[in-house]
Enzyme design. Structure first.
Site, PDB file in Angstrom:
ATOM      1  N   SER A   1       0.843  -1.201   0.000  1.00 50.97           N
ATOM      2  CA  SER A   1       0.000   0.000   0.000  1.00 50.97           C
ATOM      3  C   SER A   1       0.873   1.243   0.000  1.00 50.97           C
ATOM      4  CB  SER A   1      -0.937   0.001   1.213  1.00 50.97           C
ATOM      5  OG  SER A   1      -0.192  -0.112   2.410  1.00 50.97           O
ATOM      6  N   ASP A   2       0.326   2.303  -0.550  1.00 47.32           N
ATOM      7  CA  ASP A   2       1.034   3.571  -0.577  1.00 47.32           C
ATOM      8  C   ASP A   2       0.004   4.691  -0.639  1.00 47.32           C
ATOM      9  OD1 ASP A   2       3.871   4.762  -0.861  1.00 47.32           O
ATOM     10  OD2 ASP A   2       2.706   5.865  -2.345  1.00 47.32           O
ATOM     11  N   GLN A   3       0.380   5.842  -0.105  1.00 52.34           N
ATOM     12  CA  GLN A   3      -0.546   6.965  -0.112  1.00 52.34           C
ATOM     13  C   GLN A   3       0.159   8.225  -0.604  1.00 52.34           C
ATOM     14  OE1 GLN A   3      -2.164   8.906   3.616  1.00 52.34           O
ATOM     15  NE2 GLN A   3      -4.015   7.844   2.939  1.00 52.34           N
TER      16      GLN A   3
END
Length: 199
Positions: A73-75
């Protein structure tokens, strides 16, 4: 009829907040920290950056854990189409918050579930539009001293005191802003044949 054993599930993240979110599902998982370069590519859109990095994190972990299901995941936060990264310092965090006050910021929370048994990767970008309160500098300074959110995109640690910076939020998934969209993840786990309600 007995169900087949669950494949190993690995969360590829150093974030304690993503770990806490995944624990809500009451399924067994391990944590591994990915080692990748998170620098955006020249001309890359915020959505593309978040999706590329979520996949890269999952792939890096999958290389170390063959046959596992890996969550990456990455934001990326964006304002006026420009990326707002992790500030890394008090001064940069204050500048970010000053720029965002009274404005609406879009957070791209990208998710990748990589099935190490098949090599199949499922990807999603869950967007959250967060409107920031128009707070004075002394309140922003006080927030930063209390929360020290220098390792989160946009300096707004919504899972903590940062929620008080916001006046409004729009998203299809209430967990997306913290960084692990559980509605999208449970959809992906079902697609991968992972039983969610197995004792």
């Amino acid at each position: 009829m007995s169900q087949p054993p669950r494949p190993a599930l690995i969360l590829g993240s150093s974030s304690p907040y993503r770990r806490e979110l995944l624990e809500r599902l009451r399924i067994p998982f391990a944590v591994a920290v990915p080692d990748i370069d998170e620098t955006p590519l020249a001309g890359e859109s915020p959505e593309a950056t978040a999706l590329r990095l979520s996949r890269a994190k999952a792939q890096e972990i999958a290389g170390r854990h063959p046959g596992a299901l890996v969550i990456g995941s990455d934001q990326v936060a964006t304002l006026d189409g420009a990326q707002i990264g992790k500030p890394g310092s008090h001064e940069k965090a204050l500048a970010q918050l000053q720029r965002m006050r009274g404005r609406t910021v879009t957070f791209h929370s990208a998710l990748c579930l990589l099935d190490g048994r098949t090599g199949e990767a499922q990807l999603a970008d869950v967007q959250t539009r967060a409107t920031f309160r128009d707070l004075p500098d002394h309140e922003l300074e006080a927030y930063l001293r209390l929360e020290r959110p220098y390792d989160v995109a946009g300096s707004a640690k919504s899972e903590g005191l940062g929620i008080a910076l916001l006046s409004h939020m729009e998203s299809d998934d209430p967990t997306a802003l913290v960084g692990l969209p559980l509605i999208a993840l449970t959809t992906m786990l079902r697609q991968a044949g992972y039983p969610l309600f197995q004792h």
